[in-house]
Design a protein around this motif. Sequence first.
Motif, PDB file in Angstrom:
ATOM      1  N   GLY B 137      -9.575 -47.073   7.181  1.00  0.00           N
ATOM      2  CA  GLY B 137      -9.974 -47.260   5.782  1.00  0.00           C
ATOM      3  C   GLY B 137      -9.816 -45.978   4.994  1.00  0.00           C
ATOM      4  O   GLY B 137      -9.278 -45.982   3.877  1.00  0.00           O
ATOM      5  N   VAL B 138     -10.290 -44.873   5.584  1.00  0.00           N
ATOM      6  CA  VAL B 138     -10.222 -43.582   4.888  1.00  0.00           C
ATOM      7  C   VAL B 138      -8.767 -43.210   4.590  1.00  0.00           C
ATOM      8  O   VAL B 138      -8.434 -42.769   3.491  1.00  0.00           O
ATOM      9  N   GLN B 139      -7.924 -43.454   5.599  1.00  0.00           N
ATOM     10  CA  GLN B 139      -6.504 -43.113   5.424  1.00  0.00           C
ATOM     11  C   GLN B 139      -5.899 -43.883   4.241  1.00  0.00           C
ATOM     12  O   GLN B 139      -5.256 -43.300   3.366  1.00  0.00           O
ATOM     13  N   ALA B 140      -6.167 -45.182   4.195  1.00  0.00           N
ATOM     14  CA  ALA B 140      -5.649 -46.008   3.114  1.00  0.00           C
ATOM     15  C   ALA B 140      -6.220 -45.550   1.776  1.00  0.00           C
ATOM     16  O   ALA B 140      -5.519 -45.467   0.759  1.00  0.00           O
ATOM     17  N   LEU B 141      -7.514 -45.221   1.784  1.00  0.00           N
ATOM     18  CA  LEU B 141      -8.227 -44.827   0.566  1.00  0.00           C
ATOM     19  C   LEU B 141      -7.659 -43.542  -0.016  1.00  0.00           C
ATOM     20  O   LEU B 141      -7.407 -43.442  -1.220  1.00  0.00           O
ATOM     21  N   ILE B 142      -7.454 -42.558   0.842  1.00  0.00           N
ATOM     22  CA  ILE B 142      -6.925 -41.271   0.356  1.00  0.00           C
ATOM     23  C   ILE B 142      -5.564 -41.485  -0.300  1.00  0.00           C
ATOM     24  O   ILE B 142      -5.310 -41.014  -1.402  1.00  0.00           O
ATOM     25  N   MET B 143      -4.713 -42.242   0.388  1.00  0.00           N
ATOM     26  CA  MET B 143      -3.370 -42.432  -0.137  1.00  0.00           C
ATOM     27  C   MET B 143      -3.415 -43.205  -1.449  1.00  0.00           C
ATOM     28  O   MET B 143      -2.603 -42.974  -2.344  1.00  0.00           O
ATOM     29  N   GLU B 144      -4.371 -44.116  -1.593  1.00  0.00           N
ATOM     30  CA  GLU B 144      -4.480 -44.882  -2.823  1.00  0.00           C
ATOM     31  C   GLU B 144      -4.923 -43.980  -3.961  1.00  0.00           C
ATOM     32  O   GLU B 144      -4.384 -44.018  -5.065  1.00  0.00           O
ATOM     33  N   LYS B 145      -5.921 -43.124  -3.677  1.00  0.00           N
ATOM     34  CA  LYS B 145      -6.421 -42.186  -4.673  1.00  0.00           C
ATOM     35  C   LYS B 145      -5.310 -41.238  -5.138  1.00  0.00           C
ATOM     36  O   LYS B 145      -5.223 -40.890  -6.306  1.00  0.00           O
ATOM     37  N   LEU B 146      -4.499 -40.818  -4.167  1.00  0.00           N
ATOM     38  CA  LEU B 146      -3.420 -39.892  -4.507  1.00  0.00           C
ATOM     39  C   LEU B 146      -2.298 -40.611  -5.235  1.00  0.00           C
ATOM     40  O   LEU B 146      -1.466 -39.987  -5.875  1.00  0.00           O
ATOM     41  N   ALA B 147      -2.307 -41.931  -5.109  1.00  0.00           N
ATOM     42  CA  ALA B 147      -1.259 -42.769  -5.701  1.00  0.00           C
ATOM     43  C   ALA B 147       0.130 -42.310  -5.274  1.00  0.00           C
ATOM     44  O   ALA B 147       1.055 -42.206  -6.072  1.00  0.00           O
ATOM     45  N   LEU B 148       0.238 -41.956  -4.010  1.00  0.00           N
ATOM     46  CA  LEU B 148       1.521 -41.515  -3.461  1.00  0.00           C
ATOM     47  C   LEU B 148       1.831 -42.285  -2.189  1.00  0.00           C
ATOM     48  O   LEU B 148       0.925 -42.812  -1.552  1.00  0.00           O
ATOM     49  N   ASN B 149       3.097 -42.327  -1.822  1.00  0.00           N
ATOM     50  CA  ASN B 149       3.435 -42.935  -0.538  1.00  0.00           C
ATOM     51  C   ASN B 149       3.264 -41.937   0.579  1.00  0.00           C
ATOM     52  O   ASN B 149       2.950 -42.290   1.704  1.00  0.00           O
ATOM     53  N   SER B 150       3.492 -40.659   0.250  1.00  0.00           N
ATOM     54  CA  SER B 150       3.292 -39.639   1.261  1.00  0.00           C
ATOM     55  C   SER B 150       3.062 -38.292   0.593  1.00  0.00           C
ATOM     56  O   SER B 150       3.424 -38.084  -0.565  1.00  0.00           O
ATOM     57  N   VAL B 151       2.386 -37.398   1.318  1.00  0.00           N
ATOM     58  CA  VAL B 151       2.188 -36.038   0.812  1.00  0.00           C
ATOM     59  C   VAL B 151       2.974 -35.079   1.694  1.00  0.00           C
ATOM     60  O   VAL B 151       3.043 -35.260   2.905  1.00  0.00           O
ATOM     61  N   SER B 152       3.545 -34.064   1.077  1.00  0.00           N
ATOM     62  CA  SER B 152       4.296 -33.073   1.847  1.00  0.00           C
ATOM     63  C   SER B 152       3.565 -31.748   1.798  1.00  0.00           C
ATOM     64  O   SER B 152       2.809 -31.463   0.865  1.00  0.00           O
ATOM     65  N   ILE B 153       3.796 -30.963   2.796  1.00  0.00           N
ATOM     66  CA  ILE B 153       3.114 -29.681   2.870  1.00  0.00           C
ATOM     67  C   ILE B 153       3.908 -28.627   2.104  1.00  0.00           C
ATOM     68  O   ILE B 153       5.142 -28.591   2.142  1.00  0.00           O
ATOM     69  N   ASN B 154       3.192 -27.762   1.343  1.00  0.00           N
ATOM     70  CA  ASN B 154       3.862 -26.734   0.544  1.00  0.00           C
ATOM     71  C   ASN B 154       3.836 -25.367   1.219  1.00  0.00           C
ATOM     72  O   ASN B 154       4.554 -24.469   0.841  1.00  0.00           O
ATOM     73  N   ALA B 235       5.108 -33.895   6.505  1.00  0.00           N
ATOM     74  CA  ALA B 235       4.561 -34.833   5.532  1.00  0.00           C
ATOM     75  C   ALA B 235       3.714 -35.885   6.251  1.00  0.00           C
ATOM     76  O   ALA B 235       3.813 -36.046   7.457  1.00  0.00           O
ATOM     77  N   ALA B 236       2.857 -36.547   5.491  1.00  0.00           N
ATOM     78  CA  ALA B 236       2.058 -37.615   6.088  1.00  0.00           C
ATOM     79  C   ALA B 236       1.835 -38.700   5.053  1.00  0.00           C
ATOM     80  O   ALA B 236       1.869 -38.437   3.848  1.00  0.00           O
ATOM     81  N   GLY B 237       1.571 -39.889   5.530  1.00  0.00           N
ATOM     82  CA  GLY B 237       1.367 -40.987   4.587  1.00  0.00           C
ATOM     83  C   GLY B 237       0.565 -42.101   5.217  1.00  0.00           C
ATOM     84  O   GLY B 237      -0.161 -41.889   6.189  1.00  0.00           O
ATOM     85  N   LYS B 238       0.718 -43.302   4.644  1.00  0.00           N
ATOM     86  CA  LYS B 238      -0.070 -44.455   5.099  1.00  0.00           C
ATOM     87  C   LYS B 238       0.163 -44.766   6.578  1.00  0.00           C
ATOM     88  O   LYS B 238      -0.763 -45.126   7.300  1.00  0.00           O
ATOM     89  N   GLY B 239       1.424 -44.630   6.968  1.00  0.00           N
ATOM     90  CA  GLY B 239       1.755 -45.073   8.336  1.00  0.00           C
ATOM     91  C   GLY B 239       1.615 -43.992   9.388  1.00  0.00           C
ATOM     92  O   GLY B 239       1.825 -44.250  10.576  1.00  0.00           O
TER      93      GLY B 239
END
Lengths: 500, 319
Positions: B137-154, B235-239
């Motif tokens: 649930g948390v994983q799905a929630l974070i990605m929804e809040k970010l409104a992104l498919n995945s986040v990449s590391i800078n 990077a990381a995302g929903k999956g």
Amino acid sequence: MGEVLLEVKGMCKNYGIITALKNVDLKICRGEVHGLVGENGSGKSTITSIAAGMQPKTSGEMFFKGQPWNPSSMIEAQHNGISMILQEANTIGGCTVAENIFAGKEDEYSRFGIVDKKRMNRDADVVLDKFGIKHMRGKDPIDKFGFEDRKLVEIARAVTDETEILVVDETTTALSLEGREILYKIVDDLVAKDKAVIFISHDMDEILEKCTILTVLRDGEIRGCITSQEIKDANAVGTIRQLMVGRDIGDKMYRSDFDPSCDKEVVLEFKNVSGPNVIDFSLELHKGEIVGLGGLSGCGMHEVGRMAFGMEEVDKGHVKAHGLEVLSAKDAVAKKIGYISKNRDTEAVILQGPIEDNIVLPSLGDLTTASFLSPKKKKNMSDEQIKLLEIKCQNGKQWVSTLSGGNKQKVSFAKWIAKGSEIIIMDCPTRGVDIGVKQAMYELIMQMKKDGKAILMISEEMAEIIGMADRLIVMKDSKIAKEFTRNKDLSETDVIEYMI
Amino acid sequence: MLKKFNKEWASSHASDLLSYGGLVLCIIVFAILSGGNLFSPYNLRILIQAVCVYAVLSLGAMFVYSMGYMDISVSAQVGVYSILCILIANSTGSILLAFLVILALALVCGFINGYVAVMLGLPSIVTSIFLMSIFGGVQALIMEKLALNSVSINVDISFFKNTGFMVAMIIVVAIIAIYLYKYTPLGEITKSIGANERATEYSGISTTKWKVLAYAFFGVTVALGAFLLTARTGAAGKGTGMGYAMDIMVALLLGGMPLSGGMKSKISSALIGSFTYVILSNGLILSGVDTKMVYIIKAIVFIAVILITCRKKDGVLPR
């Protein structure tokens, strides 16, 4: 002699490189109670379990009622007339008594795939009544009952109208006194109907009383046969023991002295302890003393043992070792208490594991220095115990499940000797162990006493605690009923009077 | 006599033969099927990077599986840790801080599986289902809040991405795990719990304490595994993390680990199993098998291994 029912010819059984049976010939005739005696590991259960379809033979022939007999399962064997009551518990938990009795026969009670529970319960009650088991009913959940009563359910399941040969494998040790009477009655009934019973037991008195013919086994071979005339002979026990062990062990089973003295130092103290099934129990156990705790199996003595090891809740009073309260099993071990459970295979040893790992288990902390557990120290400790207790095995890597009953028990003793425990609580230490090993156990217990260990010996066998204990406490209905001090004239009847 | 001895030896080492044989067979078959591509420098690097995550996770999981328990929350945990790791690293610029946060979380989860489960009288699988749902649930929630498919590391993570570092991680974790498993009471006691928890307790061992320790070590490897996965993909995302719980189980099985734990558990199964599993997956794809088919083939291998390795109770009766 009646007609031959079962004939075994040249039967052999190997487990890998271990030979369990060598060329065994045996005839079971109608109308006889055929006793099989021998030490643990001599092959008694192996013969009967092959005949009852539990496992296949390696070679040889069997004939049942004149026809070749090769049962592929226990159900097939039971259906054709050979039933076996097993040594270990064999009921299915979470089911009712009726479901246990008719396990494997649900088809007879089902229509369109639905089992008629009512009819099953009714039939179960009929079966139970037939055997005189009044306190259990078909609809009762099996978990409500203790080990002894569950054994009765197994008996009710095994004995059917089709039964021609009933195998009773070490069942009586697991039964209460009333349970034994029920079983004896079943045996008598079968004999009266000209059926046959194969009786395996370690209890010599019982064997002599019940059996009409005896076959003695040693190391997987038949060593002799004792006819009904010879059984009545006054010397029969001596002859049987000699055949079993291969040497005359004489009458000296228990300790020979009658000196109940011991050290003054109290090592384990119960002070007005109450808890589940124990009421106001007080006891002082001294260094170098053997206290025997006897009674019927539901009298609370097993709970006392568990309390001393911190495994049972103490509601009132104190259990103290060396003056300090025993808090948990871990704490008890730290206070040098060792506990040998009566449920050997489930609580005392890890069957599915090597001897070595079993022996060192309580001592792991002692063998560890700065988190490093030395494999060498482990091996040394276990090898030392294997040698000391003469555990029959190839080496410490052998699995406990492959050992005979007596050797398994030696492993559970070895755990606490290796640990250096000073207070040893043993609950039914010789349950299911044959005479040869029993005698060795008693010697060991005496040696422990001489080494200054305090021993609380809980047992359902009166002869054993009368024979071994410095002090004997009899429990009845959760309370202490009577205390005896060791003396020559104490007999079983004196003690039993206070038990019932 | 010699023949008999050999037979004995073979039967007592059956699971070893099977697991090592499986690995060798895998290597040979896929080396041929892929036309040697399995050993191309590029593919070797991919293999090691993939093995690294599996090996670290399964070396920790070993301790839990030895007790006859399992933890199915790993997938969701890895996913959340991976995302958190990136978010924290991106906002603070500190990879160390990111790692410490996920390590702390992983230890809390280990504590829940080990201690809270015992206190509530629940099997650990139940708490791990609970954790799986929460983290999922948390994983799905974070990605929804970010409104992104995945986040990449800078932040620069090239050091951790290095194959040398990955190999070093496998070796270091393996050494620690082997030491813990073979030369401290932890391994011995987890195996004893798996073989007979009651008898272990009756030997005066506080099983709860050792359960917590076993789950704690697993927690450490989960955090590390998630970190390595993050470093590898960047990077990381929903999956992210999906399937890892089951993959670890399959890997351990392929390595000869009995599912019920106990005395037959071997630490080598974590390493052998991870390699076999990764080579199997990678080799199938290299050999041109459709990705969807890969799942089906894996499932068949899984059931086949279980059928071969799960023997009935030892055939020796109490006599």
